[in-house]
Design a protein around this motif. Structure first.
Motif: not given
Length: 277
Positions: A104, A106-107, A185, A187, A198, A200-202, A218, A239, A264
């Motif tokens: 995944i 995360h962006c 970013i 995982t 999910t 989609a931001c870190s 986010c 999360k 996001c």
């Protein structure tokens, strides 16, 4: 005289070679380490890609661990259930629950959605760009130079509009992309369903700073967590609890996605990575 000397030298070498061969043969038998035939049988079944997705250095190490340490037989993400079933048959154990692992990212910001970007003239690799300050305003986002693409042996991740995108029809969850991402970013998560939600931001900065560098960050507004207990707010970032997500949470997760003010939250997985399931 010369011929006699040469003959003695040759004879000496021959005798030494015979003696050394005998010694080596004796040592090979005396100090030989017996290998459990089950290890060889398990190793023959494993795919042999040595990706490390199982948590071991390679297939050989995992095979030894399965046989000698009773490590679960279902840790090979590449081989999948068929591989686990075969290994379980050799070991005489049950496979147990096997949840597919997938990557995944995360962006969710493409090149056009990133603010405060600058032209980068260095080596076109994420690892190199990560060392340069000011490459882009968001220091948590995807750099988009494709280190993850080059690391993947399954053609399961590509750069689309400057963003790493997973092809879930090909991803086996080996973790190679996650290991090379300098910003961490990507995982590897268990997919209990074909698609899971999910964030989609870190970006872990406060809302004002996050919105200054990206159009889809986010902002930890807690709207998602109020609708679905699948989402939790940690610091300035929401999360998703993947281990808890099941089909029963779908409606609430969908509601959280629709309520998200910055869009996001996405559903990812097969048949493709979409904004809507």
């Amino acid at each position: 005289m010369i011929l006699v000397t040469l003959a003695i030298a040759a004879g000496t070498m021959l005798v030494m070679a015979i003696i050394l061969s005998y010694i080596l043969g004796w040592a090979n038998k005396t100090f030989k380490v017996e290998v459990d035939p089950k290890i060889e049988s398990v190793l023959e079944i494993l795919p042999g890609v040595n990706c490390g997705g199982c948590g071991y250095l390679g297939c050989s190490d995992y095979a030894v661990a399965v046989v000698t340490d009773n490590v679960p037989v279902n840790k090979c993400t590449v081989g999948g259930k068929a591989c686990a079933d075969s290994v379980a048959a050799i070991m005489g154990v049950e496979v147990g629950e096997m949840i597919p692992l997938r990557a995944i990212v995360h962006c969710g910001a493409t090149s056009s959605q990133r603010l405060q970007t600058t032209q980068y003239r260095g080596e076109k690799r994420c690892a190199a760009a990560h060392q340069v300050a000011g490459v882009q305003g968001c220091t948590f986002g995807c750099l988009g130079f494709g280190d993850c693409v080059r690391a993947c042996n399954y053609d399961a991740i590509h750069i689309v509009e400057g963003l790493a995108v997973v092809d879930y029809k090909k991803c086996v969850g080996c973790g190679a992309c996650s290991k090379v991402c300098p910003r961490k970013i990507i995982t590897i998560a268990g997919f209990k369903e074909d698609q899971i939600p999910t964030v989609a931001c870190s970006n872990q900065d406060k809302a004002k700073d996050a919105k200054a560098v990206c159009t889809t960050p986010c902002v930890a507004c807690k709207a998602c967590s109020k609708i679905s207990d699948i989402f939790t707010i940690t610091g300035n970032l929401s999360k998703c609890e993947y281990d808890s997500y099941t089909a029963q949470h779908y409606e609430d997760a969908l509601g959280a996605m629709e309520k998200c003010p910055t869009n996001c939250i996405h559903f990812v997985g097969e048949p493709s990575q979409l904004n809507t399931p």
